[in-house]
Design an enzyme around this catalytic site. Structure first.
Site, PDB file in Angstrom:
ATOM      1  N   ASP A   1       4.225  -0.078  12.252  1.00  0.00           N
ATOM      2  CA  ASP A   1       3.001  -0.713  11.738  1.00  0.00           C
ATOM      3  C   ASP A   1       2.921  -2.182  12.098  1.00  0.00           C
ATOM      4  OD1 ASP A   1       3.760   1.065   8.734  1.00  0.00           O
ATOM      5  OD2 ASP A   1       2.616   1.726  10.466  1.00  0.00           O
ATOM      6  N   ARG A  14      -8.869  -0.345   3.551  1.00  0.00           N
ATOM      7  CA  ARG A  14      -7.944   0.694   3.082  1.00  0.00           C
ATOM      8  C   ARG A  14      -6.589   0.086   2.770  1.00  0.00           C
ATOM      9  NH1 ARG A  14      -6.393   4.836   6.852  1.00  0.00           N
ATOM     10  NH2 ARG A  14      -4.830   4.991   5.242  1.00  0.00           N
ATOM     11  N   ARG A  18       0.075  13.969  12.956  1.00  0.00           N
ATOM     12  CA  ARG A  18       0.420  13.772  11.536  1.00  0.00           C
ATOM     13  C   ARG A  18       0.637  15.118  10.826  1.00  0.00           C
ATOM     14  NH1 ARG A  18      -1.554   8.447   9.562  1.00  0.00           N
ATOM     15  NH2 ARG A  18       0.416   8.465   8.435  1.00  0.00           N
ATOM     16  N   CYS A  32      -4.779   7.578   9.091  1.00  0.00           N
ATOM     17  CA  CYS A  32      -5.132   7.047  10.411  1.00  0.00           C
ATOM     18  C   CYS A  32      -4.878   8.079  11.505  1.00  0.00           C
ATOM     19  CB  CYS A  32      -4.318   5.780  10.701  1.00  0.00           C
ATOM     20  SG  CYS A  32      -4.837   4.413   9.676  1.00  0.00           S
ATOM     21  N   LYS A  73       0.860  -1.205   0.000  1.00  0.00           N
ATOM     22  CA  LYS A  73       0.000   0.000   0.000  1.00  0.00           C
ATOM     23  C   LYS A  73       0.887   1.242   0.000  1.00  0.00           C
ATOM     24  CE  LYS A  73      -1.628   1.558   4.066  1.00  0.00           C
ATOM     25  NZ  LYS A  73      -1.256   2.964   4.305  1.00  0.00           N
TER      26      LYS A  73
HETATM   27  C1  EPZ Z   1       4.223   6.434   6.343  1.00  0.00           C
HETATM   28  O1  EPZ Z   1       3.496   7.472   6.960  1.00  0.00           O
HETATM   29  C2  EPZ Z   1       3.253   5.261   6.247  1.00  0.00           C
HETATM   30  N1  EPZ Z   1       2.088   5.668   5.478  1.00  0.00           N
HETATM   31  C3  EPZ Z   1       2.826   4.830   7.647  1.00  0.00           C
HETATM   32  O2  EPZ Z   1       2.005   3.671   7.515  1.00  0.00           O
HETATM   33  C4  EPZ Z   1       4.070   4.436   8.435  1.00  0.00           C
HETATM   34  O3  EPZ Z   1       3.683   4.088   9.750  1.00  0.00           O
HETATM   35  C5  EPZ Z   1       5.040   5.616   8.472  1.00  0.00           C
HETATM   36  O4  EPZ Z   1       5.353   6.029   7.122  1.00  0.00           O
HETATM   37  C6  EPZ Z   1       6.325   5.273   9.186  1.00  0.00           C
HETATM   38  O5  EPZ Z   1       6.938   4.190   8.554  1.00  0.00           O
HETATM   39  C7  EPZ Z   1       2.184   5.773   4.125  1.00  0.00           C
HETATM   40  O6  EPZ Z   1       3.229   5.542   3.546  1.00  0.00           O
HETATM   41  C8  EPZ Z   1       0.941   6.174   3.411  1.00  0.00           C
HETATM   42  P1  EPZ Z   1       6.351   9.688   8.580  1.00  0.00           P
HETATM   43  P2  EPZ Z   1       4.108   8.974   6.990  1.00  0.00           P
HETATM   44  O7  EPZ Z   1       6.339  10.944   7.806  1.00  0.00           O
HETATM   45  O8  EPZ Z   1       4.911   9.192   5.777  1.00  0.00           O
HETATM   46  C9  EPZ Z   1       6.185  12.959  12.050  1.00  0.00           C
HETATM   47  C10 EPZ Z   1       0.069   2.399   7.715  1.00  0.00           C
HETATM   48  O9  EPZ Z   1      -0.572   1.891   8.647  1.00  0.00           O
HETATM   49  N2  EPZ Z   1       6.135  13.955  10.987  1.00  0.00           N
HETATM   50  O10 EPZ Z   1       7.543   8.779   8.501  1.00  0.00           O
HETATM   51  O11 EPZ Z   1       3.010   9.900   7.291  1.00  0.00           O
HETATM   52  C11 EPZ Z   1       4.916  12.112  12.101  1.00  0.00           C
HETATM   53  O12 EPZ Z   1       3.908  12.791  12.832  1.00  0.00           O
HETATM   54  C12 EPZ Z   1       0.618   3.803   7.866  1.00  0.00           C
HETATM   55  O13 EPZ Z   1       0.301   1.848   6.609  1.00  0.00           O
HETATM   56  C13 EPZ Z   1       6.197  15.305  11.331  1.00  0.00           C
HETATM   57  O14 EPZ Z   1       6.299  15.664  12.504  1.00  0.00           O
HETATM   58  O15 EPZ Z   1       5.064   8.840   8.263  1.00  0.00           O
HETATM   59  C14 EPZ Z   1       5.387  10.853  12.780  1.00  0.00           C
HETATM   60  O16 EPZ Z   1       5.412  11.046  14.179  1.00  0.00           O
HETATM   61  C15 EPZ Z   1       0.413   4.357   9.272  1.00  0.00           C
HETATM   62  N3  EPZ Z   1       6.145  16.238  10.335  1.00  0.00           N
HETATM   63  C16 EPZ Z   1       6.824  10.699  12.265  1.00  0.00           C
HETATM   64  O17 EPZ Z   1       7.218  11.992  11.769  1.00  0.00           O
HETATM   65  C17 EPZ Z   1       6.027  15.876   9.006  1.00  0.00           C
HETATM   66  O18 EPZ Z   1       5.992  16.772   8.138  1.00  0.00           O
HETATM   67  C18 EPZ Z   1       6.957   9.677  11.146  1.00  0.00           C
HETATM   68  O19 EPZ Z   1       6.066  10.072  10.124  1.00  0.00           O
HETATM   69  C19 EPZ Z   1       5.964  14.504   8.675  1.00  0.00           C
HETATM   70  C20 EPZ Z   1       6.023  13.555   9.679  1.00  0.00           C
END
Ligand code: EPZ
Length: 472
Positions: free
Chosen positions: A344, A452, A159, A154, A56
């Site tokens: 995850d 999803r 986020r 989610c 996904k």
């Molecule tokens: C991706 O989310 C995945 N989703 C998530 O999977 C996964 O858990 C995550 O990466 C970590 O591996 C998709 O790819 C669609 P991040 P993403 O940016 O990109 C903070 C699932 O169940 N952050 O690595 O949104 C954020 O709040 C989903 O498949 C900021 O603060 O994750 C989090 O605490 C859930 N500012 C951390 O970084 C930003 O601008 C990691 O987020 C961006 C992120």
């Protein structure tokens, strides 16, 4: 090249929004999830073989990358899940012609006539997923402007998208916050930049990649995410003509090029789905062969799976996950960025940990609110205490991070069937596993969220011998 399968039912054009709605509805009908409740009689081991298709968290990004090409792209192994359909709908709104290829899961994306969608139509997608934020770079390159609706995804934390917006500004984008989303322009075009992420964010890394490949000059990205899905996206961009090198210590160099062409690619398998079914095999004392799973991208999960008391056998076409008998063992887990234990993966595994004699601890270091699903497990008889501010633990491998949470699971406990509601994608799958493991009957509601990210999970539960009633 995959034949142009322009049969009316599968061809999505931008001529009329109702055609788009028909496409989305038909796609939805194909999944078969029309109701949102499943009644499960627990206590039966899951046994058999299922296949996982493309990830996904790669396929959706690969679809967005097609916007960057001057010619059509073909993506194979695409899972039939609603996150993919959401992105397809948004791409179609922007004039991308989407048709199905010959084999199941093969999509052809032709961006030749990309135009700016009507804002009202895009608004309809607000809150549907986080992927729209990745349209910024490609649309700025193609059209010089973009409107991105408020995001969904989610509810496992705030986020924010500050890393994304800061990076886009470094490239020269001008961003305006609107009531229903953000509007972007690039009055002087997009130029390569030196960017260091405050945290190895997957999404922000993808944002930089999708913007830098056509920006003028070189981009250096520091503290980048290096998940397998990121590497697969880089492989796709390289096929399109991009020049990207992954350096040591999370540094990625991108040399901007004037033009990219379409790609042909088979999406990497979904390791999160594979880990979810593995956890289900362990909790139900079953034996599941997950076709398509590969050891290389799951090594950290496999180590933990074995430490908890599971066993696995790696074959050429997948991995067999099974409960070898005997007691499960408690473990201490810290979630982390790749190659650490993925955030995850913890939710589905918690159910098995409730059966392990002793105390297991999960330190969730990526998201600040990812243990909401444990309320339902406690309602079913588990003994899980969530520490909203995390806990110090001398056995820690990684330093504690801001917003950390911890869950302390004491076992063994016996789960008893109950009525529970799915809170989010991975927590929802954890609820399914709990219901399959519990004694007696459970009703799991709001299961539509699970579609999803888990293709045909109802069909797979049937294949694995689960005892349930589903109105879909
Ligand atoms: C991706 O989310 C995945 N989703 C998530 O999977 C996964 O858990 C995550 O990466 C970590 O591996 C998709 O790819 C669609 P991040 P993403 O940016 O990109 C903070 C699932 O169940 N952050 O690595 O949104 C954020 O709040 C989903 O498949 C900021 O603060 O994750 C989090 O605490 C859930 N500012 C951390 O970084 C930003 O601008 C990691 O987020 C961006 C992120």
């Amino acid at each position: 090249m995959a034949p142009d399968n322009n049969s009316s039912e599968d061809c999505v054009t931008t001529e009329k929004n109702e055609e788009l709605n028909t496409f989305a509805k038909n796609a939805g009908a194909r999944v078969g999830l029309t109701s949102d409740e499943i009644i499960i009689n627990g206590g039966r081991p899951l046994q058999g073989r299922i296949e996982v298709r493309g990830a996904k968290n790669l396929a959706t990004k690969a679809m967005v990358a097609a916007l960057l090409g001057k010619s059509a792209s073909v993506l194979k192994n695409v899972p039939n899940i609603s996150d993919v359909r959401t992105v397809a709908g948004l791409l179609a709104l922007h004039g991308v012609l989407i048709t199905r290829g010959e084999e199941p899961g093969e999509w052809r994306l032709d961006p030749t006539n990309v135009e700016l969608a009507h804002k009202a139509d895009i608004d309809a997608h607000a809150g549907s997923s986080r992927i729209p934020i990745l349209f910024c770079g490609p649309l700025l390159h193609r059209l010089g402007e973009a409107f991105i609706p408020d995001l969904g995804g989610c509810r496992i934390g705030d986020r924010p998208i500050d890393f994304h917006l800061d990076a886009l500004r470094e490239f020269g984008a001008v961003i305006e916050k609107l009531p229903s989303g953000i509007s972007l322009t690039a009055p002087n075009g997009l130029k390569g930049a030196n960017i260091e992420l405050p945290y190895p964010s997957v999404g922000a890394t993808e944002q930089v990649l999708l913007t830098a490949v056509l920006a003028e000059g070189q981009t250096e990205l520091k503290n980048a995410a290096i998940e397998p899905e990121i590497t697969d996206l880089i492989a796709i961009l390289q096929k399109m003509g991009a020049i990207i090198s992954m350096e040591p210590n999370r540094v990625i160099f991108i040399e901007g090029v004037p033009e990219l062409k379409g790609y042909r690619h088979r999406a990497i398998f979904d390791r999160n789905e594979a880990a979810s079914w593995a956890a289900a095999a362990l909790a139900t004392e079953g034996d599941i062969f997950v076709g398509g799973a590969r050891q290389e991208e799951m090594m950290t999960f496999l180590n933990v799976f074995r430490k908890v008391g599971g066993e696995f056998e790696v074959e050429d076409d997948g991995i067999r996950f099974y409960h070898p008998g005997g007691e499960l063992k408690p473990v201490t887990i810290e979630t982390d960025v790749h190659p650490g234990f993925m955030t995850d993966w913890q939710q589905p595994l918690v159910v098995a940990l409730t059966k392990a004699p002793g105390v297991s601890t999960i330190h969730e270091t990526v998201y600040e609110n990812r243990f909401g699903f444990t309320d339902a497990l406690n309602q079913m008889g588990a003994d899980i205490v969530v520490h909203k501010d995390g806990i110090q633990d001398y056995k820690r491998r990684v330093a504690r991070r801001e917003f950390e949470q911890a869950a302390v699971i004491s076992g063994p406990t016996t789960l008893t069937g109950a009525k529970v509601e799915v809170p989010d994608l991975r927590g929802g799958f954890s609820h399914l596993i709990a219901a399959l493991t519990a004694e007696g009957q459970s009703t799991v509601t709001n299961v539509g969220i699970i579609s999803r990210g888990y293709e045909d999970f109802i069909g797979k539960l049937r294949q694995l011998g689960a005892d349930f009633i589903f109105e879909g």
